[in-house]
Design a protein around this motif. Structure first.
Motif, PDB file in Angstrom:
ATOM      1  N   TYR A 109      61.712  37.276  29.588  1.00  0.00           N
ATOM      2  CA  TYR A 109      63.089  37.643  29.087  1.00  0.00           C
ATOM      3  C   TYR A 109      64.163  35.978  29.234  1.00  0.00           C
ATOM      4  CZ  TYR A 109      68.041  39.608  30.101  1.00  0.00           C
ATOM      5  OH  TYR A 109      69.372  39.487  29.203  1.00  0.00           O
ATOM      6  N   THR A 110      63.834  35.488  30.105  1.00  0.00           N
ATOM      7  CA  THR A 110      64.966  34.260  30.042  1.00  0.00           C
ATOM      8  C   THR A 110      64.558  33.118  29.082  1.00  0.00           C
ATOM      9  OG1 THR A 110      63.868  32.744  31.833  1.00  0.00           O
ATOM     10  CG2 THR A 110      65.788  34.366  32.157  1.00  0.00           C
ATOM     11  N   SER A 111      63.467  33.566  28.387  1.00  0.00           N
ATOM     12  CA  SER A 111      62.587  32.626  27.479  1.00  0.00           C
ATOM     13  C   SER A 111      63.152  32.921  26.007  1.00  0.00           C
ATOM     14  CB  SER A 111      60.878  31.963  27.812  1.00  0.00           C
ATOM     15  OG  SER A 111      60.690  33.259  27.750  1.00  0.00           O
ATOM     16  N   PRO A 120      65.615  41.726  20.686  1.00  0.00           N
ATOM     17  CA  PRO A 120      63.751  42.063  20.353  1.00  0.00           C
ATOM     18  C   PRO A 120      63.690  42.879  21.962  1.00  0.00           C
ATOM     19  CG  PRO A 120      64.605  39.564  21.235  1.00  0.00           C
ATOM     20  CD  PRO A 120      66.131  40.542  20.984  1.00  0.00           C
ATOM     21  N   THR A 121      62.077  43.279  20.970  1.00  0.00           N
ATOM     22  CA  THR A 121      61.637  43.782  22.041  1.00  0.00           C
ATOM     23  C   THR A 121      61.010  43.207  22.830  1.00  0.00           C
ATOM     24  OG1 THR A 121      62.090  45.550  21.385  1.00  0.00           O
ATOM     25  CG2 THR A 121      60.367  46.055  23.026  1.00  0.00           C
ATOM     26  N   ILE A 122      60.927  43.073  24.374  1.00  0.00           N
ATOM     27  CA  ILE A 122      60.310  41.946  24.814  1.00  0.00           C
ATOM     28  C   ILE A 122      58.971  42.986  25.731  1.00  0.00           C
ATOM     29  CG2 ILE A 122      59.880  40.870  27.086  1.00  0.00           C
ATOM     30  CD1 ILE A 122      62.774  39.840  26.778  1.00  0.00           C
ATOM     31  N   ILE A 123      57.407  42.803  25.541  1.00  0.00           N
ATOM     32  CA  ILE A 123      56.753  43.378  26.158  1.00  0.00           C
ATOM     33  C   ILE A 123      55.821  42.846  26.684  1.00  0.00           C
ATOM     34  CG2 ILE A 123      54.503  45.144  24.702  1.00  0.00           C
ATOM     35  CD1 ILE A 123      57.613  46.408  24.329  1.00  0.00           C
ATOM     36  N   LEU A 124      55.957  43.015  28.247  1.00  0.00           N
ATOM     37  CA  LEU A 124      54.239  42.217  28.848  1.00  0.00           C
ATOM     38  C   LEU A 124      53.139  43.392  28.565  1.00  0.00           C
ATOM     39  CD1 LEU A 124      53.605  41.093  30.741  1.00  0.00           C
ATOM     40  CD2 LEU A 124      54.853  42.858  32.519  1.00  0.00           C
ATOM     41  N   ARG A 125      51.591  42.427  28.374  1.00  0.00           N
ATOM     42  CA  ARG A 125      50.677  42.942  28.085  1.00  0.00           C
ATOM     43  C   ARG A 125      50.290  42.655  29.057  1.00  0.00           C
ATOM     44  NH1 ARG A 125      53.330  41.706  23.013  1.00  0.00           N
ATOM     45  NH2 ARG A 125      53.392  43.446  21.348  1.00  0.00           N
ATOM     46  N   SER A 126      48.874  43.834  29.696  1.00  0.00           N
ATOM     47  CA  SER A 126      48.195  43.249  29.834  1.00  0.00           C
ATOM     48  C   SER A 126      46.615  41.904  30.434  1.00  0.00           C
ATOM     49  CB  SER A 126      46.896  44.295  30.607  1.00  0.00           C
ATOM     50  OG  SER A 126      46.671  44.844  29.884  1.00  0.00           O
ATOM     51  N   ARG A 127      46.558  42.165  28.865  1.00  0.00           N
ATOM     52  CA  ARG A 127      45.509  40.873  28.530  1.00  0.00           C
ATOM     53  C   ARG A 127      46.567  39.310  28.120  1.00  0.00           C
ATOM     54  NH1 ARG A 127      42.343  43.869  23.470  1.00  0.00           N
ATOM     55  NH2 ARG A 127      41.416  45.359  24.592  1.00  0.00           N
ATOM     56  N   GLU A 128      47.837  39.482  28.266  1.00  0.00           N
ATOM     57  CA  GLU A 128      48.956  38.264  28.222  1.00  0.00           C
ATOM     58  C   GLU A 128      49.057  37.917  29.770  1.00  0.00           C
ATOM     59  OE1 GLU A 128      52.210  39.001  25.406  1.00  0.00           O
ATOM     60  OE2 GLU A 128      50.302  39.354  23.590  1.00  0.00           O
ATOM     61  N   LEU A 129      49.046  39.077  30.393  1.00  0.00           N
ATOM     62  CA  LEU A 129      48.739  38.126  31.891  1.00  0.00           C
ATOM     63  C   LEU A 129      48.565  38.025  32.554  1.00  0.00           C
ATOM     64  CD1 LEU A 129      50.846  39.241  33.953  1.00  0.00           C
ATOM     65  CD2 LEU A 129      49.980  41.091  34.850  1.00  0.00           C
ATOM     66  N   GLY A 164      41.753  50.588  27.253  1.00  0.00           N
ATOM     67  CA  GLY A 164      42.076  49.960  28.810  1.00  0.00           C
ATOM     68  C   GLY A 164      43.350  48.893  29.665  1.00  0.00           C
ATOM     69  N   SER A 165      43.807  48.314  28.099  1.00  0.00           N
ATOM     70  CA  SER A 165      44.650  47.408  28.717  1.00  0.00           C
ATOM     71  C   SER A 165      45.919  48.710  28.687  1.00  0.00           C
ATOM     72  CB  SER A 165      45.208  46.594  27.269  1.00  0.00           C
ATOM     73  OG  SER A 165      45.140  47.518  26.060  1.00  0.00           O
ATOM     74  N   TRP A 166      47.027  47.966  28.916  1.00  0.00           N
ATOM     75  CA  TRP A 166      48.350  48.458  28.457  1.00  0.00           C
ATOM     76  C   TRP A 166      49.840  47.341  28.647  1.00  0.00           C
ATOM     77  CZ3 TRP A 166      51.522  45.719  32.000  1.00  0.00           C
ATOM     78  CH2 TRP A 166      50.648  45.103  32.816  1.00  0.00           C
ATOM     79  N   GLU A 167      50.580  48.026  28.073  1.00  0.00           N
ATOM     80  CA  GLU A 167      51.688  47.507  27.867  1.00  0.00           C
ATOM     81  C   GLU A 167      52.991  47.907  28.265  1.00  0.00           C
ATOM     82  OE1 GLU A 167      52.276  47.759  22.987  1.00  0.00           O
ATOM     83  OE2 GLU A 167      50.804  46.620  23.118  1.00  0.00           O
ATOM     84  N   ARG A 168      54.187  47.065  28.273  1.00  0.00           N
ATOM     85  CA  ARG A 168      55.116  47.749  29.007  1.00  0.00           C
ATOM     86  C   ARG A 168      56.787  46.760  29.036  1.00  0.00           C
ATOM     87  NH1 ARG A 168      54.454  52.244  33.015  1.00  0.00           N
ATOM     88  NH2 ARG A 168      56.729  51.252  33.721  1.00  0.00           N
ATOM     89  N   GLU A 169      57.090  47.201  28.403  1.00  0.00           N
ATOM     90  CA  GLU A 169      58.925  46.182  28.295  1.00  0.00           C
ATOM     91  C   GLU A 169      59.564  45.667  29.818  1.00  0.00           C
ATOM     92  OE1 GLU A 169      62.708  47.755  25.724  1.00  0.00           O
ATOM     93  OE2 GLU A 169      62.000  49.317  26.117  1.00  0.00           O
ATOM     94  N   VAL A 170      60.082  44.575  29.184  1.00  0.00           N
ATOM     95  CA  VAL A 170      60.917  44.796  29.847  1.00  0.00           C
ATOM     96  C   VAL A 170      61.934  43.645  29.832  1.00  0.00           C
ATOM     97  CG1 VAL A 170      60.836  41.481  30.672  1.00  0.00           C
ATOM     98  CG2 VAL A 170      58.890  42.177  30.251  1.00  0.00           C
ATOM     99  N   THR A 171      62.889  44.826  30.550  1.00  0.00           N
ATOM    100  CA  THR A 171      64.208  45.244  30.247  1.00  0.00           C
ATOM    101  C   THR A 171      65.638  44.018  30.612  1.00  0.00           C
ATOM    102  OG1 THR A 171      64.758  46.237  31.771  1.00  0.00           O
ATOM    103  CG2 THR A 171      63.781  47.045  29.839  1.00  0.00           C
ATOM    104  N   ARG A 172      66.009  43.894  29.895  1.00  0.00           N
ATOM    105  CA  ARG A 172      67.258  42.955  31.345  1.00  0.00           C
ATOM    106  C   ARG A 172      67.131  42.900  32.956  1.00  0.00           C
ATOM    107  NH1 ARG A 172      73.262  42.648  32.373  1.00  0.00           N
ATOM    108  NH2 ARG A 172      73.780  40.595  32.272  1.00  0.00           N
ATOM    109  N   SER A 173      66.841  45.104  33.160  1.00  0.00           N
ATOM    110  CA  SER A 173      67.012  45.112  34.748  1.00  0.00           C
ATOM    111  C   SER A 173      66.214  43.898  35.732  1.00  0.00           C
ATOM    112  CB  SER A 173      66.252  46.113  35.041  1.00  0.00           C
ATOM    113  OG  SER A 173      64.917  46.234  34.554  1.00  0.00           O
TER     114      SER A 173
END
Length: 352
Positions: A109-111, A120-129, A164-173
């Motif tokens: 989020y901060t970067s 922008p829409t910031i996405i946390l992806r399982s593969r990148e994690l 089998g992978s997943w994506e989650r949005e990273v918000t300001r929360s």
């Protein structure tokens, strides 16, 4: 507010299938488990402390997901990250990895720059994690989206993909957790957030009184499992080995761990590791870690090897003299409780 043994047993029953298969149990299976012990699972569940209220979602938090009475037998019951305070195994495999992942989400989020009027829409992806935090276990990566969904201070949405992978949005929360570095920090901050949200829907005095149930605690769970200590006590009455010193060391370790005394904890863990090798047929704990064939060979041997490596830190605590530069030992430098519990469980099996 101290938890009862029945409440702790409820957490263990809920956690078992999740830790084994990554699946939360249906309520009927929990009821059946306690019915066999002539106990009321519903009464135990509804006695659990909570911060805030059950609705709306972000205005309440506890050790489980909120479930109103009567609970449907087919409803799935979940634990939250807060249970890391109570169950060492949950802390090791879920709580601490969750905090590391949250730190990564904050970094994402901060970067991420916001340019002009583009949000922008910031996405946390399982593969990148997995690439960013290579020490995360595949089991944890699989269950993480479900964990995120029931942590009320974090607002995320996402999808599971066909591979089998997943994506989650990273918000300001996530930014409100920027000062969080431990499981205790995270739970305290989450309780603060939900208490603030609950104040919008309930009288402030009632919210503050309820919040005290969890916020005033996060006391740590004992380092050595209390049931394991009871089993050692019972075994001591039937064996030739004298384990009274071991039990005393374990109880003192628990007291200092709950109190947050890292130097005393490190010294006591070292003392326990030095004390128990003869039961395994060895002279020192390094030999136990290297040569003993554990019942759960790969996992428990890894626990023993990590504990053997910890002796260097314990030596630092006990033998480094005062000087102009002395490193500070913190609670985070201690080995995860599940490691010593596993070794002591093996010791108990040998004694029995």
């Amino acid at each position: 507010m101290a938890l009862t043994q029945d409440q702790r047993s409820l957490f263990t029953a809920i956690a078992a299938p999740w830790l084994d298969r990554g699946e939360w149990p249906i309520w009927a299976s929990i009821q059946h488990y306690f019915d066999q012990r002539d106990q009321d699972a519903d009464a135990i569940f509804h006695s659990l402390p909570r911060v805030g209220s059950e609705v709306p979602f972000a205005a309440g938090y506890g050790f489980t997901n909120p479930m109103r009475a009567p609970i449907s037998p087919r409803d799935r019951v979940r634990l939250t990250v807060a249970t890391s305070l109570v169950l060492p195994e949950v802390r090791m495999v879920a709580g601490e990895p969750f905090v590391r992942t949250l730190r990564h989400m904050i970094d994402l989020y901060t970067s991420t720059p916001i340019l002009n009027d583009d949000v922008p829409t910031i996405i946390l992806r399982s593969r990148e994690l997995v690439d960013a935090l290579p020490n995360l276990k595949p089991w944890f990566v699989k269950v993480l989206p479900d964990l995120l969904s029931y942590e009320p201070g974090i607002s995320t949405g996402g999808v599971h993909l066909g591979d089998g992978s997943w994506e989650r949005e990273v918000t300001r929360s996530v930014w409100q957790f920027r000062h969080v570095h431990t499981v205790e920090d995270y739970i305290e901050k989450t309780c603060e957030i939900v208490a603030k949200n609950a104040a919008q829907y309930a009288p402030v005095a009632a919210v503050e009184e309820e919040a005290a149930l969890v916020i005033a605690k996060p006391e740590r769970a004992p380092y050595i499992d209390l049931d394991l200590l009871d089993d050692l006590d019972q075994a001591a009455q039937k064996i030739s080995w004298k384990v009274h010193k071991l039990i005393a060391l374990c109880r003192e370790l628990n007291d200092n761990y709950v109190a947050g005394n890292p130097y005393a904890c490190a010294a006591l863990i070292r003392a326990i590791l030095d004390h128990i090798p003869p039961v395994f047929g060895h002279q020192d704990f390094k030999q136990v870690a290297a040569q003993h064939v554990f019942a759960v060979k790969r996992t428990d041997k890894a626990h023993a090897q990590r504990l053997a490596a910890f002796k260097d830190i314990a030596d630092d605590v006990m033998h480094r003299p005062v000087s102009a530069t002395v490193p500070v030992i913190s609670m985070s430098d201690l080995p995860e409780p599940a490691r010593l519990n596993a070794v002591l469980q093996e010791l108990l099996s040998i004694l029995q």
